[in-house]
Design an enzyme around this catalytic site. Structure first.
Site, short mmCIF file in Angstrom:
data_model
loop_
_atom_site.label_atom_id
_atom_site.label_comp_id
_atom_site.label_asym_id
_atom_site.label_seq_id
_atom_site.Cartn_x
_atom_site.Cartn_y
_atom_site.Cartn_z
N HIS A 99 0.84 -1.20 0.00
CA HIS A 99 0.00 0.00 0.00
C HIS A 99 0.87 1.25 0.00
O HIS A 99 2.09 1.16 0.20
CB HIS A 99 -0.94 0.02 1.22
CG HIS A 99 -0.24 -0.12 2.53
ND1 HIS A 99 0.49 0.90 3.10
CD2 HIS A 99 -0.11 -1.16 3.38
CE1 HIS A 99 1.00 0.48 4.23
NE2 HIS A 99 0.67 -0.78 4.43
P1 TYD Z 1 -1.41 -2.59 7.61
O1 TYD Z 1 -0.92 -1.19 7.73
O2 TYD Z 1 -2.16 -2.95 6.35
O3 TYD Z 1 -0.22 -3.62 7.80
P2 TYD Z 1 1.15 -3.77 7.01
O4 TYD Z 1 1.32 -2.63 6.09
O5 TYD Z 1 2.19 -3.81 8.05
O6 TYD Z 1 1.11 -5.08 6.28
O7 TYD Z 1 -2.32 -2.89 8.87
C1 TYD Z 1 -2.83 -4.20 9.13
C2 TYD Z 1 -4.11 -4.06 9.94
O8 TYD Z 1 -3.82 -3.44 11.20
C3 TYD Z 1 -5.18 -3.21 9.27
O9 TYD Z 1 -6.42 -3.84 9.49
C4 TYD Z 1 -5.15 -1.91 10.02
C5 TYD Z 1 -4.62 -2.28 11.39
N1 TYD Z 1 -3.80 -1.21 11.99
C6 TYD Z 1 -4.28 -0.47 13.05
O10 TYD Z 1 -5.42 -0.67 13.51
N2 TYD Z 1 -3.50 0.51 13.59
C7 TYD Z 1 -2.25 0.77 13.12
O11 TYD Z 1 -1.55 1.68 13.64
C8 TYD Z 1 -1.77 0.00 12.01
C9 TYD Z 1 -0.40 0.25 11.43
C10 TYD Z 1 -2.58 -0.97 11.48
#
Ligand code: TYD
Length: 151
Positions: free
Chosen positions: A68
């Protein structure tokens, strides 16, 4: 020359705006025979104010994270333990960074697509972020990201 230095050299050769703003920041290090210490102070060692800290851990072997971009968020990624790779992409160029030292952080500005893979066993990815969590700040569709950056 270690991998990190090679990455730094490669980044400095890229001329297009965007991906060259993703850079390795060397953090302060207090070397001590009892164990080393690194610290980060707001607006001093990194170019933004820290509003949120989170970390990835227990990542299964072969797993990928990220996939993303963020519209407004800036981040610093640190391999607090172990190692992993971060692939950054500005819509035109991609670059792979291998993070394997607790005193290096990868700064990622806004509107950069990122993916993370090659996590070592027991690795911890510490993330400092410039704002609170907001799903509205994410672009999770790569085609949508390309449309946004290729204007
Ligand atoms: P995501 O940012 O997509 O993970 P990564 O980029 O590390 O693979 O986040 C994964 C899930 O966690 C998504 O459902 C959102 C949640 N999340 C939070 O609730 N708070 C946060 O600060 C972060 C970073 C993610």
């Amino acid at each position: 020359m270690d991998t990190m230095s090679q990455d730094l050299n490669l980044v400095s050769e890229v001329t297009k705006m965007g991906i060259e703003e993703c850079k390795i920041i060397e953090l302060p290090r207090i070397v001590d025979s009892r164990g080393n210490l690194t610290f980060i102070e707001n607006n001093k060692h990194i170019p933004f104010e820290i509003k949120r800290v989170y970390y990835l851990y227990d990542v299964p072997g072969g797993e990928k994270r990220g996939g993303h971009a963020h519209k407004n968020l800036q981040q610093l990624l640190i391999a607090a333990s172990g190692s992993f790779d971060v692939i950054v992409d500005d819509g035109y160029n991609k670059k792979r960074f291998h993070l394997n030292r607790s005193y290096y952080g990868l700064y990622i500005p806004t509107m950069i697509w990122r993916e993370m893979d090659n996590f070592s066993s027991g690795s911890v990815c510490l993330v400092l972020a410039s704002d609170f969590y907001s799903e509205d700040d994410y672009i999770r569709d790569y085609e949508e990201f390309l449309k946004e950056v290729r204007v």
